[in-house]
Design an enzyme around this catalytic site. Structure first.
Site, PDB file in Angstrom:
ATOM      1  N   GLY A 565       0.834  -1.187   0.000  1.00  0.00           N
ATOM      2  CA  GLY A 565       0.000   0.000   0.000  1.00  0.00           C
ATOM      3  C   GLY A 565       0.867   1.234   0.000  1.00  0.00           C
ATOM      4  N   GLU A 571       4.941   4.348   2.370  1.00  0.00           N
ATOM      5  CA  GLU A 571       4.526   3.148   1.674  1.00  0.00           C
ATOM      6  C   GLU A 571       4.578   1.979   2.641  1.00  0.00           C
ATOM      7  OE1 GLU A 571       6.710   2.411  -1.891  1.00  0.00           O
ATOM      8  OE2 GLU A 571       6.145   4.347  -2.763  1.00  0.00           O
ATOM      9  N   VAL A 572       3.834   0.952   2.313  1.00  0.00           N
ATOM     10  CA  VAL A 572       3.918  -0.280   3.085  1.00  0.00           C
ATOM     11  C   VAL A 572       4.396  -1.369   2.136  1.00  0.00           C
ATOM     12  CG1 VAL A 572       2.740  -1.875   4.598  1.00  0.00           C
ATOM     13  CG2 VAL A 572       1.941   0.466   4.451  1.00  0.00           C
ATOM     14  N   ASP A 707     -10.810   1.872  10.900  1.00  0.00           N
ATOM     15  CA  ASP A 707     -10.880   1.241   9.582  1.00  0.00           C
ATOM     16  C   ASP A 707     -10.895  -0.279   9.724  1.00  0.00           C
ATOM     17  OD1 ASP A 707     -10.989   0.982   6.863  1.00  0.00           O
ATOM     18  OD2 ASP A 707      -8.862   1.358   6.523  1.00  0.00           O
TER      19      ASP A 707
END
Ligand SMILES: *[C@@H]1O[C@H](CO)[C@@H](O)[C@H](O)[C@H]1NC(C)=O
Ligand SMILES: *[C@@H]1O[C@H](CO)[C@@H](O)[C@H](O)[C@H]1NC(C)=O
Ligand SMILES: *[C@@H]1O[C@H](CO)[C@@H](O)[C@H](O)[C@H]1NC(C)=O
Length: 852
Positions: A565, A571-572, A707
């Site tokens: 992601g 960023e991941v 989430d």
């Protein structure tokens, strides 16, 4: 001018015709931000700039064709004569300069009930110079636009692709079955790039595993033979291609749609030359080229670009040249920024050199110093330029007044700046008093700056800074006022404005929602585009005494596997970590064999992230390091000694629950027949119980997840579950989030009504999301929640939850869901937050009905 409250009416009408908005979501940079009405209804477009092929009478002249206005006889109506096939009636609007037009609105003639004429369909033609007219087509090649069904409703249509033009013609399709009248509006913004056309070799075709990838310029509007001339197209349509060029945002198009691409086989000199023509001489600062970099498919950014400038009629002899840093690590598409060093030019010719077999662009933009130019060189619109010549006397008194005004404005600005600074200092002090948490060893390591980082292959990979900011458009184009954050939306729901006055209901509602005041929440939004846990400041204080007990991990032991992601500041990545066991807490047993590599998620901050993002990242580390629960993802280690800052968390071999369940089937006939892997009901139940348990832990610390969804739960061996948070920008799930004006994204299908309408995120709203997550699990993630509703309808449904007149739609009971479990879900979606169960109760209920 007959300006009505058009903004609110536009929004409600969009809700009535949600299909008109659909295309915009998650797609174009402009589509979200460049949508202001250009002035038909409010009158900024002058009567003299509106003309028509003919008019039925003086009272239905072109100037009455303004959306939502009732002047004259209420609309423009052409005089229709001749056979239908020869009729070319049009209403023409001259915008006086190039505009980027993303949306059009039409309406028929109502005239307070007297009129009943409207256009059921129409076409659009446009022109940039007033002589060459181009017919607009949508991305699927269709020219005709479906329009009105009655004389009063406004119908809005997205222009996909958008139009860059000065002149627009609306051409009603006329078939003599009824008289036609129109009122129209254009939505968009001024085209500040000033690019009028680009000429380039045509895009080519690639064969990939037997599949054709068409890299032609799909929406080019100029002449097309061996090369493309005199037009604009995909490189200026505001839509950036995806990392994987074979996919597209656009529905139902051929692979390679988003990109224009070339192969070095056809260019013996090693470069592709593109020429750009501008409306006038400009002072250029930069060019940004959005390139694909999928090196595994032999596609790479250009290795060098050489640009020539033409200011008067001759090309300058000395070009500029620029070689970007090649990136063999990160396969993301990105913007490459090329400095043009303030060259003055009205045309630019650039040669882009191949660095591999393929080169693909999806967008090219130019930034020029227009303000500078406007004040010094360009003639004002309404008269000849004022020069320093003795025959032209400038009125002295006017100048003095002007200077006086300017001085006053400067004083006011200075005052405002002082106030803002003062407020910031004040807030900082308050913050310091309330939580002393950043002054520890982590902050110390902040000062170490380094531009590159390496994975274990030792190839330097600079994280390109432009990758995310996408384009200048976000900055230069004004936000359209008619699309607002849902929490602002609340003011537009008429009930809200009424209730607060007459019944006080809103008051009650807000008391019913236990929420923390905005300032009490340490907001960790946005490091990777995600919402990390929202934590009340109070809890932070309780936590802040202890040290962070995570170890530094040597970056070189990480091997990049894939990108999970990304967000605005980070960023991941999914990585393999060698020997991470040695770096971990003793109290945490990690069942891996010694010296084996382990899959980990690495969340990292871009090197160019601002200070706030860095602070948030550090806070996130502090919070994560204290979450210790078998059902919550653990922070394993960090890389803080050099940039980019990283946090390394667990990742589990079966990936996220959403993908895991979509690969499986419930036990039963279908699974037997199709031989698909299955998950039994009791395992499903086991997983749901673990999610409830993890959430119970979070809520006991007053942490709000914001989430919760199957996409944020990871599955390990034996159906173990851990709750994570990856941020919201995994491409895979982009459809789950609703994008507001290209800024924030929200998982509206998982959000409680009060989160959407009031912006309140609490444990109770997490409970709501848990209900939706449970529903996802019992449908095996085969469809999105409310898949039959568009995003706008979901928001509308939220309004129904608020009004509570039994018109709200609940998610249906999945076929395999036992009644008690559905009852549990429904209780999670209770309108009154206090009546929703706590995670403690949910966990208990789930444990109780295990016999099912
Ligand atoms: C681009 O290629 C596609 C696929 O062959 C084709 O349908 C389309 O018409 C082409 N577009 C242009 C503008 O040539
Ligand atoms: C172009 O803009 C830069 C920066 O504003 C300025 O320094 C330079 O003088 C300008 N060039 C011309 C020719 O006006
Ligand atoms: C195209 O690029 C590849 C990789 O850089 C190179 O091996 C090949 O020789 C090039 N082909 C031509 C025709 O230049």
């Amino acid at each position: 001018w007959c300006y009505k409250a058009i903004y609110s009416s536009v929004y409600t009408r969009v809700l009535r015709d949600p299909s008109s908005l659909k295309g915009q979501i998650n797609q174009s940079i402009f589509a979200c931000v460049c949508r202001s009405p250009l002035g038909m209804s409010r009158g900024q477009i002058l009567d003299e700039d509106i003309s028509a092929s003919s008019q039925w009478s003086d009272s239905t002249a072109a100037k009455y064709g303004r959306l939502d206005c009732e002047e004259g006889d209420g609309a423009w109506c052409p005089e229709i004569a001749g056979e239908p096939e020869n009729i070319n009636e049009f209403l023409q609007i001259d915008l006086r300069s190039l505009h980027f037009i993303t949306l059009v609105g039409t309406q028929g003639r109502h005239a307070g009930g007297i009129g009943n004429e409207f256009a059921q369909t129409y076409k659009i033609k446009y022109s940039r110079d007033g002589s060459r007219w181009i017919s607009w087509r949508n991305r699927q090649g269709k020219e005709v636009i479906e329009a009105n069904r009655n004389a009063y409703d406004i119908v809005l249509k997205d222009l996909e692709p958008p139009i860059i033009a000065r002149f627009i013609r609306f051409m009603p399709v006329i078939d003599h079955s009824m008289n036609v009248c129109m009122r129209v509006e254009l939505y968009g913004c001024e085209w500040l790039d000033g690019l009028v056309s680009y000429n380039s070799p045509v895009g080519q075709q690639m064969t990939l595993n037997g599949q054709y990838i068409y890299l032609n310029d799909s929406v080019y509007d100029g002449a097309m033979s061996n090369s493309m001339t005199e037009g604009l197209g995909q490189l200026t349509d505001g839509m950036c291609g995806l990392d994987d060029f074979t996919h597209s945002h656009v529905y139902n198009v051929w692979p390679g749609y988003d990109y224009v691409g070339w192969t070095n086989e056809s260019f013996s000199n090693g470069y592709v030359e593109i020429m750009f023509e501008f409306d006038r001489t400009r002072n250029f600062t930069t060019m940004k080229v959005h390139c694909n970099n999928m090196f595994s498919r032999r596609v790479k950014t250009f290795q060098k670009v050489v640009c020539y400038f033409r200011s008067e009629s001759d090309w300058e002899a000395t070009p500029i040249s620029f070689s970007p840093v090649m990136d063999d690590v990160n396969p993301s598409a990105r913007f490459v920024t090329v400095s043009l060093y303030n060259h003055m030019a009205s045309a630019i010719k650039c040669q882009y050199y191949f660095s591999d077999i393929w080169m693909m662009f999806s967008e090219i933009t130019f930034q020029s110093d227009t303000a500078m130019y406007n004040t010094t060189l360009s003639p004002p619109k309404t008269g000849p330029p004022i020069r320093d010549d003795p025959t032209h006397k400038v009125d002295d008194s006017n100048t003095r007044i002007l200077i006086g005004c300017l001085v006053a404005i400067i004083f006011i600005l200075v005052a405002i700046i002082v106030i803002i600074l003062w407020r910031q200092v004040w807030q900082k002090m308050l913050e310091k008093v309330s939580r002393r948490m950043l002054d520890d060893e982590l902050t110390a390591s902040l000062s170490i700056q380094s531009e590159t980082f390496t994975y274990n292959n030792n190839s330097p990979s600079s994280v390109p800074s432009e990758q995310e900011s996408s384009s200048t458009y976000e900055r230069i184009f004004p936000l359209g006022p008619d699309y607002q954050e849902p929490s602002r939306l609340v003011r537009k729901l008429p009930e809200f404005s009424q209730t607060s006055e007459d019944t006080g209901e809103l008051q009650i509602v807000q008391e019913g929602v236990p929420h923390y005041a905005e300032a009490d929440i340490v907001n960790l939004q946005g490091v990777t585009g995600g919402n990390t846990y929202a934590v009340p400041a109070l809890t932070m204080d309780l936590l802040s005494g202890k040290d962070v007990a995570v170890e530094e991990f040597p970056r070189k032991l990480l091997t990049f596997k894939e990108k999970l992601g990304e967000g605005q500041f980070g960023e991941v990545h999914l990585c393999e970590a060698e020997g991470i066991q040695d770096f971990m807490d003793e109290d945490f047993s990690f069942d891996v064999i010694e010296n084996q590599t382990v899959l980990v998620a690495v969340k990292m901050l871009r090197t160019d992230a601002n200070k706030n993002a860095r602070n948030d990242f550090l806070k996130e580390i502090k919070i994560m390091s204290r979450l210790k629960d078998p059902n919550i993802i653990r922070l394993l280690a960090v890389c803080m000694s050099s940039d980019p800052l990283c946090m390394i968390t667990e990742y589990m071999e079966n990936g996220d629950l959403n993908q895991f369940l979509s690969r499986h089937e419930p036990e039963g006939m279908i699974a037997l027949l199709s031989n698909a892997p299955t998950v039994s009901y009791s395992n499903l139940h086991h997983m749901a119980t673990q999610i409830a348990s993890g959430m119970k832990y979070l809520s006991s610390l007053n942490f709000v997840h914001r989430d919760l969804a199957t996409r944020n739960c990871l599955v390990g061996k034996n159906f173990t579950i851990k709750i994570a948070d990856f941020g919201m920008s995994r491409n895979l799930y982009s459809g789950d989030y609703y994008r507001i004006q290209g800024r924030a994204v929200l998982p509206i299908r998982w959000m409680s009504w009060e989160s959407i309408l009031l912006g309140k995120f609490t444990t109770s709203s997490d409970v709501w999301a848990f209900g939706v997550t449970l529903w996802e699990m019992l449908t095996f993630c085969k469809e999105q929640p409310y898949s039959q509703l568009s995003d706008e309808q979901v928001i509308e449904n939220t309004g129904e939850f608020f009004r509570d007149q039994r018109r709200q739609i609940y998610l249906p009971q999945p076929p395999m869901c036992p009644d008690p479990v559905y009852k549990l879900m429904l209780s999670c979606w209770h309108r009154n937050t206090k009546e929703r169960p706590s995670f403690q109760e949910i966990h208990h209920t789930l444990l109780d009905c295990i016999g099912y």
